[in-house]
Enzyme design. Structure first.
Site, PDB file in Angstrom:
ATOM      1  N   SER A   1      -8.494 -16.775 -29.918  1.00 11.26           N
ATOM      2  CA  SER A   1      -8.387 -16.020 -28.667  1.00 11.26           C
ATOM      3  C   SER A   1      -9.080 -16.836 -27.590  1.00 11.26           C
ATOM      4  CB  SER A   1      -9.116 -14.677 -28.838  1.00 11.26           C
ATOM      5  OG  SER A   1      -9.359 -14.069 -27.588  1.00 11.26           O
TER       6      SER A   1
ATOM      7  N   TYR B   1     -16.231  -9.006 -31.353  1.00  8.10           N
ATOM      8  CA  TYR B   1     -14.966  -9.760 -31.252  1.00  8.10           C
ATOM      9  C   TYR B   1     -15.246 -11.192 -30.797  1.00  8.10           C
ATOM     10  CZ  TYR B   1     -10.022 -10.534 -29.960  1.00  8.10           C
ATOM     11  OH  TYR B   1      -8.728 -11.013 -29.859  1.00  8.10           O
TER      12      TYR B   1
END
Ligand code: NAD
Length: 265
Positions: free
Chosen positions: A147, A160
């Site tokens: 990501s 995350y």
């Protein structure tokens, strides 16, 4: 090699491929001729429809294994089952991921544990079991779904961001270990893609920041993305197909942003 089906005869395993990015990548690989092992959570009838649809549309073998990415024993079985079914494991894509948004002082420890397990440790377990198979066949392509948050942070996403930064370290380390075996290990780093995972963040982000959902899309999600547009599935699939092609053979240990310029800032 069949120019229309360059991956014919290859086998690909994609975790978290019952939805969103993973499903789009499975579709792209099947379209290029690869046999596919799907994995993920969801309604059994829906998953069976997806599996049969992909197989029918692309004329490849498509199987499903329901390994939970929090369970190392089930992940090992997923890899072994894929290899047994197809006789190969050419492409492994640890992609399953979840999100939870909260300030650090309110972040539930059980959410931290789940995110680290699913977004980071499951990739370790897939790669650990897959690399010996790839070494034995003298070929492999590992593509971790990272990501933008493997490269930069945003507030309220401590687990995350930590997991995705960890995935960057795993990607680079594995790349060095497998480089001499005709195996590469890279990571794709998407900005915002409008998947169920992102749609589910809009409400909680609005709550955490005390703003409206429209403001979240404009001022939070796409604020960081200079193109002011969500990344599209086909743009991720295009990079994946390059990485698994002969042309991509020297790309190794790379964290590859597909983020409309987010990480250029
Ligand atoms: P999604 O919610 O649409 O799909 C997630 C997939 O993971 C689903 O198939 C789900 O069933 C599976 N999954 C979740 N928990 C699991 C578990 N315990 N065991 C097995 N499977 C499990 O999300 P998405 O947006 O397609 O995300 C896919 C990956 O892409 C994630 O790693 C995510 O972090 C990453 N990513 C997404 C975006 C985005 O904007 N959507 C951006 C960058 C990175």
């Amino acid at each position: 090699m069949n120019a229309q089906k360059p991956l014919a005869g290859q086998a690909a395993l994609i975790t978290g491929s019952t939805s969103g990015i993973g499903l789009a990548l499975a579709d792209a690989l099947a379209g290029a001729g690869a046999d596919i092992m799907l994995n993920g959570l969801g309604d059994a009838d829906e998953i069976e429809k997806t599996r049969a649809g992909l197989a029918h549309e692309h004329g490849v073998k498509v199987l499903f294994h329901g390994a939970n990415m929090t369970r190392p024993d089930e992940i090992a079985d997923l890899v072994a089952t894929t290899h047994k079914a197809f006789g190969r494991l050419d492409i492994a894509i640890p992609n399953a991921g979840i999100q939870h948004i909260a300030p650090i002082e309110d972040f539930p420890p059980e959410k931290w544990d789940a995110i680290l397990a699913i977004n980071l440790s499951s990739a370790f377990h897939i790669i650990r079991a897959g690399v010996p198979l790839m070494k034995a066949q003298g070929y492999g392509r590992i593509i971790n779904m990272a990501s933008t948050h493997a490269l930069v942070a945003s507030p309220f996403k401590s687990a995350y961001v930590a997991a995705k930064h960890g995935l960057a370290g795993l990607t680079k380390t594995v790349a060095l270990e497998v480089a001499a075996h005709n195996i590469t290990c890279n990571a794709i780093c998407p900005g915002y893609v409008k998947t169920p995972l992102v749609e589910a963040q809009i409400g909680p982000t609005a709550k955490a920041r005390g703003i409206s959902e429209e403001d979240v899309v404009r001022d939070v999600l796409l604020a960081a993305q200079p193109t002011k547009a969500f990344v599209e599935y086909n743009q991720l699939a295009g990079l994946l197909l390059y990485l698994v092609s002969d042309a991509g053979a020297s790309v190794n240990g790379a964290m590859l942003p597909v983020d409309g310029g987010w990480t250029a800032q």
